[in-house]
Enzyme design. Structure first.
Site, PDB file in Angstrom:
ATOM      1  N   CYS A  79       0.843  -1.200   0.000  1.00  0.00           N
ATOM      2  CA  CYS A  79       0.000   0.000   0.000  1.00  0.00           C
ATOM      3  C   CYS A  79       0.874   1.244   0.000  1.00  0.00           C
ATOM      4  O   CYS A  79       1.390   1.650   1.031  1.00  0.00           O
ATOM      5  CB  CYS A  79      -0.889  -0.015   1.237  1.00  0.00           C
ATOM      6  N   ARG A  85      -2.932   4.860  -3.322  1.00  0.00           N
ATOM      7  CA  ARG A  85      -4.224   4.394  -2.825  1.00  0.00           C
ATOM      8  C   ARG A  85      -4.666   5.381  -1.756  1.00  0.00           C
ATOM      9  O   ARG A  85      -3.853   6.142  -1.242  1.00  0.00           O
ATOM     10  CB  ARG A  85      -4.112   2.969  -2.260  1.00  0.00           C
ATOM     11  N   PRO A  86      -5.946   5.378  -1.387  1.00  0.00           N
ATOM     12  CA  PRO A  86      -6.434   6.487  -0.562  1.00  0.00           C
ATOM     13  C   PRO A  86      -6.074   6.422   0.920  1.00  0.00           C
ATOM     14  O   PRO A  86      -6.796   6.948   1.741  1.00  0.00           O
ATOM     15  CB  PRO A  86      -7.948   6.420  -0.772  1.00  0.00           C
ATOM     16  N   ASP A 100      -3.768   8.079   2.121  1.00  0.00           N
ATOM     17  CA  ASP A 100      -3.462   9.477   2.446  1.00  0.00           C
ATOM     18  C   ASP A 100      -4.712  10.231   2.895  1.00  0.00           C
ATOM     19  O   ASP A 100      -4.622  11.172   3.693  1.00  0.00           O
ATOM     20  CB  ASP A 100      -2.808  10.186   1.248  1.00  0.00           C
ATOM     21  N   LEU A 101      -5.896   9.821   2.426  1.00  0.00           N
ATOM     22  CA  LEU A 101      -7.135  10.467   2.859  1.00  0.00           C
ATOM     23  C   LEU A 101      -7.407  10.197   4.336  1.00  0.00           C
ATOM     24  O   LEU A 101      -7.882  11.074   5.058  1.00  0.00           O
ATOM     25  CB  LEU A 101      -8.317   9.976   2.011  1.00  0.00           C
ATOM     26  N   ILE A 153     -13.656   2.605 -11.638  1.00  0.00           N
ATOM     27  CA  ILE A 153     -13.217   2.730 -10.240  1.00  0.00           C
ATOM     28  C   ILE A 153     -11.750   2.331 -10.067  1.00  0.00           C
ATOM     29  O   ILE A 153     -10.944   3.075  -9.523  1.00  0.00           O
ATOM     30  CB  ILE A 153     -14.097   1.868  -9.305  1.00  0.00           C
TER      31      ILE A 153
END
EC number: 2.5.1.7
Length: 421
Positions: free
Chosen positions: A117, A122-123, A125-126, A330
């Site tokens: 990862c 990939r998210p 970081d969100l 997606i």
């Protein structure tokens, strides 16, 4: 390493029960860490990722109590360590979901980055930016996310998700439940599993409004208490068995499910020629022996057509009348199963993010290899209708998302068996 051997050509016919949703159960298990007393979670699916999450709690000093119906009681007050080690989380991306609850409830957390990862691609970081907006101090070093809450605890924040992220929405919503003040999450994920998690948090005493829309408002509370909660049914497992029935020209009734969370899929199955009837907690599909018609599919975030059903509809189109385009918006690299289906005689052409599928009357059994969870389901579906035997290798991918798949298919009449590697 186990394999599946499937002899095709049998029309599926019968009834099966749908399991609890893995993608709901994992965040709900993570959310139990927020409670200040024992919490009971019911209807857990018997899957590897669920077992891993429960094992992770054991490593932290919590002793989950599990009964034979896969209901689990968790008392997070016994937690001794706030570390989620790499050797456990490397196989399970959902392990990141314990980050928000641990920082919110205990003030700190150390969670290994899930295997493969990379920050930014990939998210993950969100998740980090959302917690930082609430005042958390976060370092990423040595493959671990190390997070600390500010003095006085996390603060409510307004946060906008640059891209829609289901696990990101869930993580920040959990953390915000115990933060000081109001949090507003914009461009939030609308998936039913997010709503299920919100309902569980509300059952523990959280104040959450707007789950299921793209704006979720959370007013932080001082404590979340004990609760008992039943995990929602798995909409992707539901859809997979319905497609399997459609492909074989059969009839299947799936019970303990919810038709309202699968509307985009049911509409496409009707477009393919299936007769679909529904009740409060069941769906019945009947093809009356007919071959399905090809359909066009475009994946998008809920409530549109789910990316996790894309591979299954490629299998449907592969034996359907006509040609159908399947557009994946997606994820990248989500057509790995196509090259295995070519071995069975499927006529599929991939152009960028689109698979153009020309239906053929006959697929042939062949040795194939599962590449990921949903791709492996598409190979099982194709094998059910193919002439002769299909040997599917690497079925540990299937076991990550489908509870007792060969037993459920046997109940519907399929000739399928598991053999040791």
């Amino acid at each position: 390493m186990d394999k599946l051997i499937i002899t095709g050509g049998v029309r599926l016919d019968g009834e099966i029960r749908i399991s609890g949703a893995k993608n709901s159960a994992l965040p709900i298990l993570a959310a139990t860490l927020l409670a200040d007393g024992p919490v009971t979670v019911q209807n857990l699916p018997h899957l590897h990722d669920i077992t891993t999450m429960i094992e992770l709690f054991g490593r932290m000093g919590i002793e989950p109590v599990i009964d034979e119906k896969l209901s689990v009681e968790i008392d997070p007050r016994t937690i001794k360590t706030l570390v989620a080690p790499y050797e456990l989380v490397k196989t399970m991306r959902a392990s990141i979901l314990v980050l928000g609850p641990m920082v919110a409830r205990f003030g700190e957390a150390e969670v290994a980055l899930p295997g493969g990862c990379a920050i930014g691609s990939r998210p993950v970081d969100l998740h980090i930016r959302g917690l930082e907006a609430m005042g958390a101090i976060i370092d990423v070093e040595g493959g671990y996310i190390k997070a600390k809450a500010p003095e006085g605890g996390l603060r409510g924040a307004n946060f906008f998700f640059d891209t829609v992220s289901v696990t990101g929405t869930e993580n920040i919503m959990m953390a915000a439940s115990l933060a000081n003040g109001r949090s507003v999450l914009q461009n939030a994920a609308r998936e039913p599993e997010v709503v299920d998690l919100a309902n569980f948090l509300i059952a523990m005493g959280a104040k959450i409004h707007g789950a299921g829309t793209d704006t979720i408002t959370i007013d932080g509370v001082k404590r979340l208490g004990p609760a008992t909660y039943k995990v929602m049914p798995d909409r992707i497992e539901t859809g997979t068995y319905l497609v399997a029935a459609a492909v074989t020209g059969g009839r299947v009734k799936v019970k303990d499910t919810d038709p309202t969370i699968l509307e985009a899929v049911l509409l496409k199955l009707q477009e393919a020629g299936a007769e679909v009837t529904t009740g409060e907690d069941w769906i019945e599909l009947n093809m009356h022996g007919k071959r399905p018609k090809a359909v066009n599919v475009r994946t998008a975030p809920y409530p549109a057509f789910p990316t996790d059903m894309q591979a299954q509809f490629i299998s449907l189109n592969a034996i359907a009348e006509g040609t159908g385009a399947v557009i994946e918006t997606i994820f990248e690299n989500r057509f790995m199963h196509v090259y295995e289906m070519h071995r069975m005689g499927a006529q599929i052409q991939v152009e960028g993010n689109t698979a153009i599928v020309t239906g053929t009357e006959v697929l042939k059994g062949a040795p194939v290899m599962a590449t990921d969870l949903r791709a492996s389901a598409s190979l099982v579906i194709s094998a059910l209708v193919a002439q002769g035997d299909t040997l599917i290798d690497r079925i540990y991918h299937i076991d990550r998302g489908y509870e007792c798949i060969e037993e459920k298919l046997q109940m519907l009449g399929a000739k399928i068996r598991r053999v040791p590697g």
